[in-house]
Design an enzyme around this catalytic site. Structure first.
Site, mmCIF file in Angstrom:
data_model
loop_
_atom_site.group_PDB
_atom_site.id
_atom_site.type_symbol
_atom_site.label_atom_id
_atom_site.label_comp_id
_atom_site.label_asym_id
_atom_site.label_seq_id
_atom_site.Cartn_x
_atom_site.Cartn_y
_atom_site.Cartn_z
ATOM 1 C CG ASN A 179 31.996 -28.802 -6.455
ATOM 2 O OD1 ASN A 179 32.778 -27.958 -6.402
ATOM 3 N ND2 ASN A 179 31.747 -29.602 -5.218
ATOM 4 C CD GLU A 276 36.082 -24.203 3.009
ATOM 5 O OE1 GLU A 276 35.643 -25.678 3.336
ATOM 6 O OE2 GLU A 276 36.154 -23.343 3.750
ATOM 7 C CB CYS A 310 32.983 -30.664 -0.756
ATOM 8 S SG CYS A 310 32.301 -29.183 -0.398
ATOM 9 C CD GLU A 490 35.582 -20.696 0.709
ATOM 10 O OE1 GLU A 490 34.624 -21.768 0.392
ATOM 11 O OE2 GLU A 490 36.313 -20.159 -0.062
HETATM 12 N N1 LIG Z 1 35.383 -28.173 1.020
HETATM 13 C C1 LIG Z 1 34.587 -27.592 0.074
HETATM 14 O O1 LIG Z 1 34.240 -26.301 0.147
HETATM 15 C C2 LIG Z 1 34.935 -28.142 -1.249
HETATM 16 C C3 LIG Z 1 33.968 -27.625 -2.565
HETATM 17 C C4 LIG Z 1 34.178 -28.177 -3.445
HETATM 18 C C5 LIG Z 1 34.714 -29.410 -3.937
HETATM 19 N N2 LIG Z 1 35.693 -29.724 -3.006
HETATM 20 C C6 LIG Z 1 36.512 -30.917 -3.010
HETATM 21 O O2 LIG Z 1 37.078 -30.846 -4.566
HETATM 22 C C7 LIG Z 1 37.150 -32.134 -5.019
HETATM 23 C C8 LIG Z 1 36.891 -32.043 -6.625
HETATM 24 O O3 LIG Z 1 37.297 -30.839 -7.167
HETATM 25 P P1 LIG Z 1 38.472 -31.083 -8.335
HETATM 26 O O4 LIG Z 1 38.759 -32.376 -8.902
HETATM 27 O O5 LIG Z 1 38.388 -29.842 -9.261
HETATM 28 O O6 LIG Z 1 39.833 -30.804 -7.281
HETATM 29 P P2 LIG Z 1 41.344 -30.843 -7.734
HETATM 30 O O7 LIG Z 1 42.224 -30.669 -6.524
HETATM 31 O O8 LIG Z 1 41.639 -31.827 -8.748
HETATM 32 O O9 LIG Z 1 41.352 -29.232 -8.314
HETATM 33 C C9 LIG Z 1 40.989 -27.951 -7.488
HETATM 34 C C10 LIG Z 1 41.513 -26.963 -8.317
HETATM 35 O O10 LIG Z 1 43.130 -26.970 -7.865
HETATM 36 C C11 LIG Z 1 43.662 -26.612 -9.267
HETATM 37 N N3 LIG Z 1 45.052 -27.527 -9.381
HETATM 38 C C12 LIG Z 1 45.256 -28.961 -9.405
HETATM 39 N N4 LIG Z 1 46.696 -29.113 -9.185
HETATM 40 C C13 LIG Z 1 47.223 -27.994 -8.765
HETATM 41 C C14 LIG Z 1 48.510 -27.809 -8.307
HETATM 42 N N5 LIG Z 1 49.353 -28.651 -8.358
HETATM 43 N N6 LIG Z 1 48.799 -26.495 -7.978
HETATM 44 C C15 LIG Z 1 47.818 -25.510 -7.992
HETATM 45 N N7 LIG Z 1 46.426 -25.755 -8.263
HETATM 46 C C16 LIG Z 1 46.132 -26.935 -8.976
HETATM 47 C C17 LIG Z 1 42.868 -27.341 -10.448
HETATM 48 O O11 LIG Z 1 43.328 -26.876 -11.679
HETATM 49 C C18 LIG Z 1 41.474 -27.008 -10.075
HETATM 50 O O12 LIG Z 1 41.310 -25.355 -10.056
HETATM 51 C C19 LIG Z 1 36.793 -33.076 -4.184
HETATM 52 O O13 LIG Z 1 37.655 -33.751 -3.432
HETATM 53 C C20 LIG Z 1 35.808 -32.064 -3.437
HETATM 54 O O14 LIG Z 1 35.390 -32.563 -2.167
HETATM 55 C C21 LIG Z 1 35.618 -29.011 -1.597
HETATM 56 C C1 LIG Z 2 25.745 -25.576 -1.172
HETATM 57 N N1 LIG Z 2 26.265 -26.867 -0.984
HETATM 58 C C2 LIG Z 2 25.465 -28.010 -1.525
HETATM 59 C C3 LIG Z 2 26.154 -27.243 0.425
HETATM 60 C C4 LIG Z 2 27.697 -26.724 -1.479
HETATM 61 C C5 LIG Z 2 28.743 -26.709 -0.558
HETATM 62 C C6 LIG Z 2 30.068 -26.438 -1.409
HETATM 63 C C7 LIG Z 2 30.573 -27.694 -1.675
HETATM 64 O O1 LIG Z 2 30.954 -28.632 -2.659
#
Ligand SMILES: NC(=O)c1ccc[n+]([C@@H]2O[C@H](COP(=O)([O-])OP(=O)(O)OC[C@H]3O[C@@H](n4cnc5c(N)ncnc54)[C@H](O)[C@@H]3O)[C@@H](O)[C@H]2O)c1
Ligand SMILES: C[N+](C)(C)CCCC=O
Length: 516
Positions: A179, A276, A310, A490
């Protein structure tokens, strides 16, 4: 001719391809370059396993991802290990100089990076520019902190003393979500590098295009070859990175289920993790709120990046006295959001990241309807009038009314432009309901009563809380979650602690007082 649409018939695709190429020939040429990067150069991955990457706004193939297997991951980690030897011995001031140079280069290439982010992710150009700015600011901020890494001096009896040294960890692995592809790469690498570590970063296979530009920029700014490396791939590449014996730490951004797997893998080597993860964050709007700001806040809490954020405040609790007025205003403004070509300045909502993800989000809306929610607006697939966008992954932003706490749309992270609105009567009640979740990434409160604002925030079980605003994340401020939304932070000063370790040194100034 390789830009095949993932759904449209080939003839239509050829016309689209021609139109698209005429307007973005530079982008097209760049994306044919290899997307892996280690030891200072772009590298090819496993050609036999290459996979198409789609442009969300058109549905056309944008490039091919060549994943990294064991051999490639090992080469990248070895490059990072070699760079670590040199980089970790440089002074903080020396590291800062290179990081600042990288930040300048990002500033001068802002438009190019932002456009590539749009083409790969589907978000609007307006937002992509802000993401690039956040990445740059993060690098500038940690460049500033790089020379402040210091220990403590502790006086002990007899003139003896001890001191602590804050030392880097070694090669850190970064694994990112789709994202915020460029921003996540920067939010992870900037503090890691500032502390003297090197990094191997794996972007999401859905958005492989821009992280490699960051690695290239660091090299061009004077960083030793291998300081920031990029390996492309999915689960298997991520798994190889987590298990690699020379990787000292894993910093992950993604979903809760993947985060759990990362933690399990890291535990085998007793490696520290930053996680995260996802959220289902509450936004509390009290009856004494400035309604104009509360409505704007709810839109910011739900519709940035097509709702794929997220920290989004997707459970919007509104006091019953102001609910009708709030809904009237929020629905009118949601309907006015301009959807379409994310490269246009006027667009406020681009395309969702992929066709499967769009289908998943639309299915959540259908389920919400079946469970008794009322669709007040949106929630439908959207086909822009521009023919070149017909294969893109668009939907209309959705506001759901009549939501109840037990509904799926209120309980699960949808990760799309879907706002669930709930009514409440008392502060105590709304706090109980807001905290009734396994996640705790963010939370927000709108009220004019300063005492209420702080009282409520104190009781919200979330790592990042907002009073009278939402989704504002200055890089000087720590960002991260409580409960299942994550571990570590972070941004902000505290993140230095997550990318370094403390060494204690005892110094004897007298004789050894032996018991033997
Ligand atoms: N808290 C935060 O800062 C934050 C920020 C952005 C997105 N997110 C979360 O991310 C999710 C969406 O992103 P997504 O669909 O890319 O998430 P995802 O968990 O499917 O994948 C994230 C990353 O992990 C890798 N991955 C997947 N399975 C793995 C494994 N078994 N071992 C190692 N790496 C693996 C993927 O290739 C990708 O690079 C949402 O739940 C969102 O809330 C959190
Ligand atoms: C800059 N934002 C919009 C708060 C994004 C935080 C990262 C999570 O997806």
């Amino acid at each position: 001719a390789e830009r095949l649409c993932d759904e449209a018939p080939p003839l239509l695709h050829r016309t689209q391809l021609y139109t698209r190429l005429k307007s973005s020939i530079i982008l097209f040429l760049m994306i044919t370059e290899p997307l892996n990067f280690w030891a200072g150069k772009r590298r090819e991955g496993q050609k036999d396993n290459k996979e198409p990457v789609y442009e969300p706004s058109t549905g056309l193939v944008l490039c091919h991802l060549e994943p990294c297997g064991a051999a490639e991951v090992d080469q990248a980690v070895r490059a990072a290990k070699s760079a670590f030897g040199h980089w970790s011995r440089m002074s903080g001031m020396e590291r800062a100089r290179i990081m600042i140079e990288a930040a300048h280069m990002i500033e001068s290439r802002r438009e190019e990076i932002a456009r590539l982010e749009v083409v790969n992710n589907g978000k609007s150009i307006t937002e992509a520019r802000l993401d690039v700015d956040s990445a740059r600011l993060c690098i500038e901020y940690y460049a500033g902190l790089s020379s402040t890494m210091a220990g403590q001096h502790v006086q002990l009896p007899g003139g003896s003393f001890a001191y602590t040294r804050r030392e880097p960890l070694g090669v850190c692995a970064g694994i990112g979500a789709w994202n915020y592809p460029f921003q996540i790469a920067a939010w992870k690498s900037a503090p890691a590098l500032a502390c003297g570590n090197s990094m191997v970063f794996k972007p999401s296979p859905v958005t492989p295009v821009t992280a490699v530009m960051l690695a290239e920029i660091f090299t061009q700014a004077g960083a030793p070859d291998g300081l920031l490396n990029v390996v492309q791939g999915g689960q298997e590449t991520g798994r190889l990175l987590c298990h690699h014996p020379d990787v000292a730490k894993v910093s992950f951004t993604g979903s809760v289920p993947t985060g759990q797997k990362i933690m399990e893998m890291a535990s085998k080597g007793v490696k520290p993790v930053t996680l995260e993860l996802g959220g289902k964050s509450p936004l509390l709007i009290f009856q004494d709120s400035d309604l104009e700001n509360a409505v704007k806040g709810a839109l910011m809490a739900n519709f940035l990046s097509q709702g794929q954020v997220c920290s989004n405040g997707t459970r919007v609790f509104v006091h019953k006295d102001i609910l009708p007025e709030f809904l009237r205003e929020v629905v009118a403004r949601t309907k006015a959001i301009e959807i379409g070509d994310p490269l246009l300045e006027s667009t406020r909502m681009g395309a969702l990241v992929s066709r499967p993800h769009l289908s998943k989000v639309l299915a959540f809306v259908e389920q919400a309807k079946r469970e008794g929610a009322t669709v007040l607006c949106g929630g439908e697939p959207y086909v822009p009038s521009d023919p070149k966008l017909r294969g893109g992954y668009y939907m209309t932003p959705c506001v759901l009314g009549d939501c109840r706490d037990e509904m799926t749309c209120v309980k699960e992270e949808i990760f799309g432009p879907v706002m669930s609105v709930l009514s409440f009567e008392t502060e105590e009640e709304v706090l109980r309901r807001a905290n009734d979740t396994t996640m705790g990434l963010a939370a927000g409160v709108f009220t004019r009563d300063v005492r209420r604002a702080h009282r409520v925030v104190e009781q919200l079980k979330a790592g990042s809380c907002f009073i009278n605003n939402y989704n504002v994340t200055p890089v000087e401020v720590p960002f991260g979650g409580f409960k299942m939304s994550g571990i570590g932070r972070e941004n902000g000063q505290v993140t230095i602690e997550y990318y370094s370790q403390l060494k204690t040194v005892f110094v004897e100034m007298g004789d050894v007082d032996s018991l033997f």
